[in-house]
Scaffold this motif. Sequence first.
Motif, PDB file in Angstrom:
ATOM      1  N   PRO A 168       0.823  -1.217   0.000  1.00  0.00           N
ATOM      2  CA  PRO A 168       0.000   0.000   0.000  1.00  0.00           C
ATOM      3  C   PRO A 168       0.856   1.267   0.000  1.00  0.00           C
ATOM      4  CG  PRO A 168      -0.319  -1.285   2.033  1.00  0.00           C
ATOM      5  CD  PRO A 168       0.515  -2.104   1.130  1.00  0.00           C
ATOM      6  N   MET A 169       2.012   1.216   0.677  1.00  0.00           N
ATOM      7  CA  MET A 169       2.954   2.333   0.647  1.00  0.00           C
ATOM      8  C   MET A 169       4.324   1.743   0.337  1.00  0.00           C
ATOM      9  SD  MET A 169       1.944   5.419   1.363  1.00  0.00           S
ATOM     10  CE  MET A 169       3.179   6.322   2.262  1.00  0.00           C
ATOM     11  N   PRO A 170       5.082   2.345  -0.585  1.00  0.00           N
ATOM     12  CA  PRO A 170       6.432   1.831  -0.830  1.00  0.00           C
ATOM     13  C   PRO A 170       7.262   1.899   0.461  1.00  0.00           C
ATOM     14  CG  PRO A 170       5.800   3.418  -2.503  1.00  0.00           C
ATOM     15  CD  PRO A 170       4.746   3.463  -1.457  1.00  0.00           C
ATOM     16  N   GLU A 171       8.113   0.872   0.686  1.00  0.00           N
ATOM     17  CA  GLU A 171       8.894   0.851   1.921  1.00  0.00           C
ATOM     18  C   GLU A 171      10.364   1.072   1.590  1.00  0.00           C
ATOM     19  OE1 GLU A 171       7.985  -2.609   4.328  1.00  0.00           O
ATOM     20  OE2 GLU A 171       5.861  -2.338   3.845  1.00  0.00           O
ATOM     21  N   ARG A 172      11.066   1.763   2.512  1.00  0.00           N
ATOM     22  CA  ARG A 172      12.473   2.106   2.287  1.00  0.00           C
ATOM     23  C   ARG A 172      13.335   0.843   2.314  1.00  0.00           C
ATOM     24  NH1 ARG A 172      14.907   7.062   3.096  1.00  0.00           N
ATOM     25  NH2 ARG A 172      16.816   5.912   2.617  1.00  0.00           N
ATOM     26  N   ILE A 173      14.336   0.759   1.429  1.00  0.00           N
ATOM     27  CA  ILE A 173      15.309  -0.321   1.480  1.00  0.00           C
ATOM     28  C   ILE A 173      16.705   0.292   1.360  1.00  0.00           C
ATOM     29  CG2 ILE A 173      13.943  -2.286   0.658  1.00  0.00           C
ATOM     30  CD1 ILE A 173      14.884  -1.636  -2.163  1.00  0.00           C
ATOM     31  N   ASP A 174      17.688  -0.419   1.875  1.00  0.00           N
ATOM     32  CA  ASP A 174      19.078   0.008   1.711  1.00  0.00           C
ATOM     33  C   ASP A 174      19.663  -0.753   0.545  1.00  0.00           C
ATOM     34  OD1 ASP A 174      18.854   1.596   3.938  1.00  0.00           O
ATOM     35  OD2 ASP A 174      19.280  -0.106   5.271  1.00  0.00           O
ATOM     36  N   VAL A 175      20.369  -0.059  -0.315  1.00  0.00           N
ATOM     37  CA  VAL A 175      20.751  -0.622  -1.603  1.00  0.00           C
ATOM     38  C   VAL A 175      22.222  -0.357  -1.875  1.00  0.00           C
ATOM     39  CG1 VAL A 175      20.532  -0.049  -4.044  1.00  0.00           C
ATOM     40  CG2 VAL A 175      18.529  -0.660  -2.740  1.00  0.00           C
ATOM     41  N   THR A 176      22.858  -1.321  -2.519  1.00  0.00           N
ATOM     42  CA  THR A 176      24.185  -1.068  -3.072  1.00  0.00           C
ATOM     43  C   THR A 176      24.069  -1.137  -4.589  1.00  0.00           C
ATOM     44  OG1 THR A 176      25.045  -2.281  -1.203  1.00  0.00           O
ATOM     45  CG2 THR A 176      26.592  -1.741  -2.954  1.00  0.00           C
TER      46      THR A 176
ATOM     47  N   SER B  16      23.868  13.759  -2.509  1.00  0.00           N
ATOM     48  CA  SER B  16      22.649  13.333  -1.796  1.00  0.00           C
ATOM     49  C   SER B  16      22.263  11.970  -2.346  1.00  0.00           C
ATOM     50  CB  SER B  16      21.542  14.348  -2.037  1.00  0.00           C
ATOM     51  OG  SER B  16      21.250  14.413  -3.406  1.00  0.00           O
ATOM     52  N   LYS B  17      22.475  10.960  -1.546  1.00  0.00           N
ATOM     53  CA  LYS B  17      22.215   9.587  -1.989  1.00  0.00           C
ATOM     54  C   LYS B  17      20.739   9.422  -2.337  1.00  0.00           C
ATOM     55  CE  LYS B  17      26.132   7.440  -1.857  1.00  0.00           C
ATOM     56  NZ  LYS B  17      26.852   7.096  -0.634  1.00  0.00           N
ATOM     57  N   PRO B  18      20.412   8.872  -3.483  1.00  0.00           N
ATOM     58  CA  PRO B  18      18.999   8.692  -3.820  1.00  0.00           C
ATOM     59  C   PRO B  18      18.356   7.644  -2.917  1.00  0.00           C
ATOM     60  CG  PRO B  18      20.370   7.601  -5.426  1.00  0.00           C
ATOM     61  CD  PRO B  18      21.302   8.330  -4.516  1.00  0.00           C
ATOM     62  N   GLN B  19      17.074   7.809  -2.731  1.00  0.00           N
ATOM     63  CA  GLN B  19      16.350   6.866  -1.880  1.00  0.00           C
ATOM     64  C   GLN B  19      15.819   5.720  -2.734  1.00  0.00           C
ATOM     65  OE1 GLN B  19      13.386   9.431  -0.196  1.00  0.00           O
ATOM     66  NE2 GLN B  19      14.616   9.724   1.648  1.00  0.00           N
ATOM     67  N   TRP B  20      15.911   4.518  -2.159  1.00  0.00           N
ATOM     68  CA  TRP B  20      15.371   3.342  -2.837  1.00  0.00           C
ATOM     69  C   TRP B  20      14.193   2.794  -2.049  1.00  0.00           C
ATOM     70  CZ3 TRP B  20      17.045   0.875  -7.380  1.00  0.00           C
ATOM     71  CH2 TRP B  20      18.185   1.449  -7.982  1.00  0.00           C
TER      72      TRP B  20
END
Lengths: 246, 500
Positions: free
Chosen positions: B415-423, B489-493
């Motif tokens: 229902p809402m996109p959730e934040r993830i940490d990405v390489t 500014s690191k983009p958000q994933w």
Amino acid sequence: MEQVAAKSEVIEKLRKDILSLQGFRVPTDSQKVHFGLGPIEAAFPNGVFPTGAVHEFLSDNTENAAATTGFMAGLLSRTMQRGGFCVWLSSKRTVFPAALKFFGVEPERVIFIDVRNEKDLLWMVEEALKCQALAAVVGELQEVNLTESRRLQLAVEQSRVTGLLHRHNPRNANTIAAVSRWKISSLPSNPGEDLPGMGFYRWHVELLKVRNGEPGSWQVQWISGHFEHILKPEIVVPEINLLQTA
Amino acid sequence: MQKRYMSIWFRHLLTDRWIIRQPQLKDTPFVLAAPERNRMVIQAASLCAEGMGIATGMVVADARAVFPGLLVMDDKAGQPQKLLNGLAERCLRYSPIVAVDLPDGLILDITGCPHLWGGERRYLTDIVNRLRGAGYDVRAAIADTMAAAYAVCRYGKISPIVQTGNQMAALASLPPAALRLETATIERMHKLGFYQISAFVHIPGPVLRRRFGQPLLQRIDQAMGRAPETIQPIRPVEPYQERLPSLEPIRTATGIHIALKKLLEVLCSRLAKEGKGLRKAVFRCYRIDGKVQQIEVGTSSASCSAAHLFKLFELKVSSIRPGLGIELFMLEAPVVDDADKIQETLWNISGSNDLSEIAELLDRLTARAGAGIAHRYLPDQHYWPERSIKEACSLDEKPLTSWRTDHPRPVLLLPMPERIDVTAPIPDYPPMLFRYQGTVHEIARADGPERIEQQWWLEQGLHRDYYAVEDQQGARYWIFRLGHYHEISKPQWFIHGFFA
């Protein structure tokens, strides 16, 4: 020798009678729905995937829940191919209607019912299963006990509606009165020789329980609108350097 | 029996209505105007404005010259008809036959009614007082014919009641306009010096016909009672309501069930006869201690099936507290719609039967858990995933566009996109691994990116670059990067969905 043959014939006939008493009717050619599941269908009594019955699907994490939903949608497309509506009941729905089209289901023919209360949900699944006008009913129930599932089974025997129960993370996977118990998990897809990107959806299909049938496990993939059974489980070696560039 | 008619004239029908709604307008001169040949023409003037010489038919600009502070309001077409219909229904208490006499009057056939009020004078006073009490400036008159009653009501100066057979004497001194003649005829009469009806009423018919045509003779005959005149009485809508009194107070659920079933059968047979179906029904139980218990149900499509409605009510009957007993049951359908489905079943037997069965199922489900639980979706022409589907309003609404399958879409959508940490290696490459809910997923395969722009006319925000990725275990995800890749500014994933 003749006597033995006659005996086995009688036993075969009795076996068929018992099956029909238990609610397994052999569908006539006009009623027959081709699921294209190949050897999986052979695991069921009479060698047909039973429609007009309740099937149970178990999943333990979200990834497998997605795989299960995809597999169920594939089955739905077959039961709904002659038209009709499907009711999809859930308490925490995450199914994306537009994606059902990829599995051959017309999303506008699916009515989603969202209820918070599990008790209400169970009652609604039963009511929906009683409605003969529906082609199929999908219920995303977490907990259901044997008594409750018996009621569902009785409803289905009257109305001949196909019911698919998806139990995601149940507290205990107790036995319920369903014709089969499935467990679907996702497998790495194989796009083919040296091709980058994702391939067709591929699943590991486990038939844990079948009433009067043979449980087993298979590998299946969904290719352009139909199931395809994979004969030899291949070992897929993931290669990171195959990543596709933009 | 000698026919008697009453004519009621609302002298300031429209402006009175405004004053009733907004009492502060009572002492302000105001008019209602509507455009007519590119000018604003006054359609109705209030009593206060009329006192200043502002009359109906004047142009607003002229009226403003007379009184600069004039309040001008828009006139709605069809308003008199609506108002008069309402007033006519109110007058049904005086006579069963009431007709609307546009533009500003009512006609009542009062034959055999006035004696109930103790005579015609009292009867008339009662009506006039009641309407004046409601805020309308009215005049009324009673005569043997409608035309005579009309004339005396508008132009009479002596007595509002014309005794039987006396219409000739009553009309004699009135102007020709009292006979409802056309403007051209009236003007011609004035030119010829006919200022009163008595001046021409005795002239032989053929002579009058040659000068003024047949309508004048017709009107005179109607006023004198020699020619018939017809009216169209209003027909009030009977409320969809059924009552069932009980001899003994009812206290048991079975009793309530029986009462409900009986009422539903009567109401549904009436609805079916009229080709209607109810959308909402209220079941009221009047207890002997004076309290009222009520339950109500709603349906998703117009229904006149007693069995189905009974099932809906049955779920709620247990909430009725009968107390010492129920003495009166009442079933009412406040919302009724045309049921056109019955016709359809003749043509399309299986399809629409199924639809009505499904509609009944949905009604049962809604009755249990409340409205707004059933959703059906149609494609919408947006790429933005959340907006690519819209809710259908009815069960038989068809999609206008086809569903798109040219881009992959996940079967489960959060229902809402959730934040993830990405390489992620370099701009625009899919990530090598990501961490979601504490688990690290190494990506084996990936498709993308699919850039979906935010629709600036709907919402401000950054675009999304979607990748369909598969990890080593074979689980498939739909992840996206918000906005452009940027060094500092690191983009958000985000993770947005799960593929099958």
